[in-house]
Design an enzyme around this catalytic site. Sequence first.
Site, mmCIF file in Angstrom:
data_model
loop_
_atom_site.group_PDB
_atom_site.id
_atom_site.type_symbol
_atom_site.label_atom_id
_atom_site.label_comp_id
_atom_site.label_asym_id
_atom_site.label_seq_id
_atom_site.Cartn_x
_atom_site.Cartn_y
_atom_site.Cartn_z
ATOM 1 C CB CYS A 113 3.373 -1.279 9.690
ATOM 2 S SG CYS A 113 4.641 -2.360 10.343
ATOM 3 C CG HIS A 146 4.549 2.844 10.368
ATOM 4 N ND1 HIS A 146 4.315 2.314 11.621
ATOM 5 C CD2 HIS A 146 5.375 1.967 9.732
ATOM 6 C CE1 HIS A 146 4.961 1.168 11.719
ATOM 7 N NE2 HIS A 146 5.628 0.948 10.599
ATOM 8 C CG ASN A 189 7.768 -0.574 13.260
ATOM 9 O OD1 ASN A 189 6.566 -0.551 13.502
ATOM 10 N ND2 ASN A 189 8.241 -0.870 12.064
#
Length: 389
Positions: free
Chosen positions: A120, A260, A290
């Site tokens: 990520c 994020h 996500n």
Amino acid sequence: MKSGSPLTRRAEIIGWGMCVPKQVVTNEDLAQTLDTSDDWIRSRTGIAQRRIAGDHESSAQMAIEAARSALQVADANPREIDLIIVGTTTPDHTFPSTACQVQGALGAVRAGAFDLSAACSGFVYALATAHQAIASGEHDLVLVIGVDCLSRRLNWQDRSTCVLFGDGAGAVLLRAGEGPAGVLATVLGADGSGGDVLIIPAGGCAAPLTPEVLEQNLHTIHMNGQEVYRFATRVLPTATEQVTKKAGLALDEVDVIVPHQANLRIVEMASRRLKVPMERFVINIEEYGNTSAGSIPIALCEAIEQGRIAPGSNVVMVGFGAGLTWGAVAIKWSVPPEEAISPRYRNWWRWLLYRWASMRGGWLRTTRNATVWLIRRTTQRDRYPRNLD
Ligand code: UT7
């Protein structure tokens, strides 16, 4: 060495774009087949829906779409790109890299291309690497993409992971500049001892795919959610503070923080720890979940579209993820969004270039195969002469 002293060169974002799959999957959709509820997912994560790639969508396809949008915004020529970096852990293939697929599809004939694996944190890592490539004087025009298609690596029976993720891509085009705008500072970090808390155990060379591996779902995401949560609430505020300080800014001077998008509660915790109001954070997790390496550039694109980022804005992008990894980039914005409209004929010209790139790729493949065929025929004839008498 390109023009400009390495000490004065900065990487400026001049184009941006995003791409998400068409298919929307809501929490209610998941609750049809899984022991979960819209209420649980929303209250624990802030997610309401996510986009999931269909059969004809993939990391490379989304990366290419996002990259083309970024080039259109910047009104840039793909043939002038020096370097393409794609942050992804879900490439279409182990090789060729997604970056090479993007390079071929854009007709970026001068560009080097590679994928970067930092889960990520992939986009932030790629952005920091692109900044170094430009600041060193080595490259002038660098395309950075964050993309993931984690839906292909989820166990859709595991409610503790499958409700969290979605697919998507975002891209930025960076150009060397010598003014005060551009990347001001970067911070990267890693803690390999935490590799086991967020892991896809099999499918690499340590545990190749076998029927047993597939049956045990070891090729999908395994996560200790609470450990990742603890790690994220620690590194998100710390990395933000570090990069802000390194950029010579006070936290008050940061106009927008693009974190994020893993869990709304993680961002709320960071907001409390930093004493920065939530209004200054960009949040779109409700819509996309996500999207891993895609999450920060997608949120950045939406913030620009909403007019939250203007010339002179100080922006911090901050991410964390498997590895464990984390990173942050501070930038001063320079491009007015309303200027980002290329003339129509230039869009046509780019469209023609992409068609040409696709035809060129096909032609090169055909001539390569024909050459190999001819060589094989010739050498076979020499090695095994037909007339054995
Ligand atoms: O990019 C980085 C990616 N990962 C992350 O950022 C994840 C960080 N961690 C988190 O966001 C949170 O830890 C989660 C959202 C994953 C989980 O939230 P939590 O508040 O830590 O829940 P939990 O794991 O402590 O689970 C609480 C309960 C458990 O039931 P019991 O054992 O208390 O009966 C779980 O089985 O919630 C249950 N549960 C669910 N219930 C309904 C777990 N997932 C679900 C679900 N629906 N989808």
